[in-house]
Design a protein around this motif. Structure first.
Motif, mmCIF file in Angstrom:
data_model
loop_
_atom_site.group_PDB
_atom_site.id
_atom_site.type_symbol
_atom_site.label_atom_id
_atom_site.label_comp_id
_atom_site.label_asym_id
_atom_site.label_seq_id
_atom_site.Cartn_x
_atom_site.Cartn_y
_atom_site.Cartn_z
ATOM 1 N N ARG A 13 51.071 21.497 16.265
ATOM 2 C CA ARG A 13 51.215 22.014 17.630
ATOM 3 C C ARG A 13 49.877 22.535 18.162
ATOM 4 O O ARG A 13 49.525 22.292 19.328
ATOM 5 N N ALA A 14 49.142 23.250 17.323
ATOM 6 C CA ALA A 14 47.833 23.771 17.738
ATOM 7 C C ALA A 14 46.860 22.631 18.015
ATOM 8 O O ALA A 14 46.067 22.698 18.965
ATOM 9 N N TRP A 15 46.913 21.576 17.218
ATOM 10 C CA TRP A 15 46.022 20.431 17.429
ATOM 11 C C TRP A 15 46.316 19.769 18.766
ATOM 12 O O TRP A 15 45.386 19.436 19.516
ATOM 13 N N ASN A 16 47.594 19.592 19.059
ATOM 14 C CA ASN A 16 47.967 18.976 20.335
ATOM 15 C C ASN A 16 47.558 19.859 21.515
ATOM 16 O O ASN A 16 47.089 19.362 22.549
ATOM 17 N N GLU A 17 47.732 21.159 21.349
ATOM 18 C CA GLU A 17 47.367 22.096 22.419
ATOM 19 C C GLU A 17 45.867 22.063 22.678
ATOM 20 O O GLU A 17 45.412 22.052 23.828
ATOM 21 N N PHE A 18 45.088 22.023 21.601
ATOM 22 C CA PHE A 18 43.632 21.946 21.752
ATOM 23 C C PHE A 18 43.226 20.631 22.401
ATOM 24 O O PHE A 18 42.338 20.599 23.261
ATOM 25 N N SER A 19 43.874 19.540 22.010
ATOM 26 C CA SER A 19 43.556 18.226 22.574
ATOM 27 C C SER A 19 43.815 18.191 24.071
ATOM 28 O O SER A 19 43.016 17.637 24.837
ATOM 29 N N VAL A 20 44.921 18.790 24.512
ATOM 30 C CA VAL A 20 45.238 18.834 25.942
ATOM 31 C C VAL A 20 44.188 19.630 26.696
ATOM 32 O O VAL A 20 43.733 19.236 27.781
ATOM 33 N N LEU A 21 43.765 20.769 26.122
ATOM 34 C CA LEU A 21 42.727 21.585 26.769
ATOM 35 C C LEU A 21 41.400 20.835 26.845
ATOM 36 O O LEU A 21 40.732 20.820 27.881
ATOM 37 N N ILE A 59 44.319 12.157 8.827
ATOM 38 C CA ILE A 59 44.324 13.566 9.261
ATOM 39 C C ILE A 59 42.901 14.076 9.408
ATOM 40 O O ILE A 59 42.551 14.739 10.396
ATOM 41 N N ILE A 60 42.062 13.756 8.432
ATOM 42 C CA ILE A 60 40.676 14.228 8.470
ATOM 43 C C ILE A 60 39.938 13.640 9.666
ATOM 44 O O ILE A 60 39.189 14.336 10.363
ATOM 45 N N GLU A 61 40.154 12.345 9.929
ATOM 46 C CA GLU A 61 39.496 11.704 11.068
ATOM 47 C C GLU A 61 39.956 12.334 12.382
ATOM 48 O O GLU A 61 39.173 12.533 13.299
ATOM 49 N N ARG A 62 41.252 12.641 12.466
ATOM 50 C CA ARG A 62 41.781 13.260 13.688
ATOM 51 C C ARG A 62 41.151 14.626 13.911
ATOM 52 O O ARG A 62 40.701 14.946 15.026
ATOM 53 N N LEU A 63 41.118 15.441 12.862
ATOM 54 C CA LEU A 63 40.525 16.776 12.991
ATOM 55 C C LEU A 63 39.030 16.690 13.265
ATOM 56 O O LEU A 63 38.484 17.481 14.053
ATOM 57 N N ASN A 64 38.377 15.741 12.622
ATOM 58 C CA ASN A 64 36.946 15.565 12.844
ATOM 59 C C ASN A 64 36.660 15.192 14.297
ATOM 60 O O ASN A 64 35.704 15.676 14.905
ATOM 61 N N ALA A 65 37.524 14.336 14.867
ATOM 62 C CA ALA A 65 37.374 13.942 16.275
ATOM 63 C C ALA A 65 37.584 15.143 17.197
ATOM 64 O O ALA A 65 36.855 15.323 18.180
ATOM 65 N N LEU A 66 38.567 16.001 16.877
ATOM 66 C CA LEU A 66 38.821 17.193 17.690
ATOM 67 C C LEU A 66 37.652 18.165 17.614
ATOM 68 O O LEU A 66 37.249 18.753 18.631
ATOM 69 N N VAL A 67 37.110 18.337 16.410
ATOM 70 C CA VAL A 67 35.952 19.222 16.252
ATOM 71 C C VAL A 67 34.756 18.689 17.033
ATOM 72 O O VAL A 67 34.031 19.447 17.685
ATOM 73 N N ASN A 68 34.560 17.383 16.994
ATOM 74 C CA ASN A 68 33.450 16.786 17.751
ATOM 75 C C ASN A 68 33.633 16.978 19.252
ATOM 76 O O ASN A 68 32.667 17.256 19.973
ATOM 77 N N GLU A 69 34.880 16.827 19.725
ATOM 78 C CA GLU A 69 35.147 17.057 21.143
ATOM 79 C C GLU A 69 34.858 18.499 21.523
ATOM 80 O O GLU A 69 34.297 18.771 22.585
ATOM 81 N N GLY A 70 35.256 19.420 20.643
ATOM 82 C CA GLY A 70 34.967 20.827 20.903
ATOM 83 C C GLY A 70 33.482 21.110 20.942
ATOM 84 O O GLY A 70 32.992 21.848 21.812
ATOM 85 N N ASN A 71 32.754 20.518 20.007
ATOM 86 C CA ASN A 71 31.296 20.689 19.993
ATOM 87 C C ASN A 71 30.651 20.145 21.267
ATOM 88 O O ASN A 71 29.730 20.746 21.824
ATOM 89 N N GLN A 72 31.135 18.997 21.706
ATOM 90 C CA GLN A 72 30.577 18.396 22.913
ATOM 91 C C GLN A 72 30.800 19.290 24.127
ATOM 92 O O GLN A 72 29.932 19.417 24.991
ATOM 93 N N ASN A 263 42.281 9.005 28.356
ATOM 94 C CA ASN A 263 41.196 9.751 27.716
ATOM 95 C C ASN A 263 40.888 9.202 26.329
ATOM 96 O O ASN A 263 39.733 9.211 25.892
ATOM 97 N N GLU A 264 41.937 8.748 25.632
ATOM 98 C CA GLU A 264 41.734 8.139 24.322
ATOM 99 C C GLU A 264 41.028 6.797 24.444
ATOM 100 O O GLU A 264 40.190 6.432 23.618
#
Length: 326
Positions: A13-21, A59-72, A263-264
């Motif tokens: 749920r947190a991952w989806n919420e972060f992705s939407v933001l 799972i790791i690739e998904r989280l890594n992609a989210l972290v990269n988006e956050g960094n960007q 967006n994807e």
């Protein structure tokens, strides 16, 4: 020890919420800046947890992609455009392709399955290509790949490499755009253009092999096709993704689901466009140079295919992950 299933259930749920933001509008991101920072820190920790427990690579690739988006988002204001471009080439694009590898692999198998089917059909049943393509189109192909023809490897009335480069860019991107845009029609258009292009490739290749032009056809297409055909498959998958999210919304409104799918798909389309430009350059300035030795042209073409495979398999993987695998 935390199980993988429990980890996903607790944190999804947190991952989806972060992705939407991260993929929403800028004013929404500013309004929820505190929440964004908190989720970003949690997801960074989730990525470390997933790696430490050797969870599934998806799972790791998904989280890594989210972290990269956050960094960007956090550091985009400090980056030069060139740095962002390089980061996209070396990390974002290959990571996005690996994240969607199952759907892309299915599109890849469909495309080449159809191409090989029609190619073998035309080789084993000579003359059937005349039933599948108009005679005028076959005649144009024959003139293009006939080494004794004045039109050998020269499209239309174009006579120099720079003009050919422009022509190939227009041709490649127009095909890719139609393939992607067809996804608007519930994905049916993308599937149609993918199959049609595959069928034409197979029929054309099989016909040229049948009439003895294999030595002019394969050395010409082998180098630039690595980038061109792969990019077209990527664009088809991006269109199919839009069509899929039109029906499968995962609890979101249809508009929100399509926006998320867009967006994807955007990084896939952007990367594919760069591949098509590179393919056009290779086609204009290398593939058309039929006076180069046959072994050199075939070897270069095989090298491009290998390099492309290595790029999508390994580019953008973190050093930490490499140490774990060792």
């Amino acid at each position: 020890m935390m199980t993988e299933q429990h980890f996903i259930q607790r944190r999804n749920r947190a991952w989806n919420e972060f992705s939407v933001l991260a993929r929403g509008k800028k004013y929404e991101l500013k309004t929820n800046a505190v929440l964004f920072i908190r989720l970003f820190r949690e997801i960074t920790q989730d990525l470390n947890t997933a790696k430490a427990n050797n969870f599934d690579s998806v799972i790791i690739e998904r989280l890594n992609a989210l972290v990269n988006e956050g960094n960007q988002i956090l550091y985009s204001q400090r980056r030069w455009p060139v740095e962002s471009f390089i980061n996209f080439i070396l990390k974002t694009f290959p990571q996005k392709i690996r994240f969607h590898w199952k759907g892309i692999l299915a599109s890849f198998l469909l495309f080449y399955g159809i191409a090989f089917f029609f190619g073998l059909l035309c080789v084993f049943f000579p003359g059937i290509s005349g039933e599948l393509l108009p005679p005028l189109q076959l005649a144009q192909l024959e003139r293009m790949y006939d080494p004794d023809s004045g039109n050998y490897l020269v499209p239309r009335n174009i006579s120099n490499d720079a003009d050919m480069f422009g022509f190939y860019i227009y041709n490649n991107i127009s095909i890719a755009f139609r393939t992607f845009a067809g996804g608007i029609f519930a994905g049916i258009g993308s599937l149609f253009f993918l199959c049609v292009n595959a069928g034409f490739l197979g029929i054309a290749g099989g016909h040229l092999i049948d009439i003895g032009y294999a030595k002019t056809f394969f050395p010409f297409v082998i180098a630039h096709s690595a980038f061109e055909l792969t990019a077209i498959i990527f664009c088809a998958y991006a269109g199919l993704l839009l069509g899929y999210r039109f029906f499968v919304t995962n609890g979101l409104s249809r508009g929100a689901s399509l926006k998320r799918a867009g967006n994807e798909a955007l990084p896939i389309i952007a990367g594919s466009t760069l591949m098509l430009i590179l393919a056009a350059a290779i086609e204009a300035f290398w593939s058309s140079k039929h006076f180069f030795p046959l072994q050199l042209r075939i070897g270069a073409g095989i090298s491009f295919w290998i390099l492309l495979l290595v790029y999508f398999l390994f580019a953008g993987r973190s050093a930490h992950k490499w140490r774990e695998e060792e």
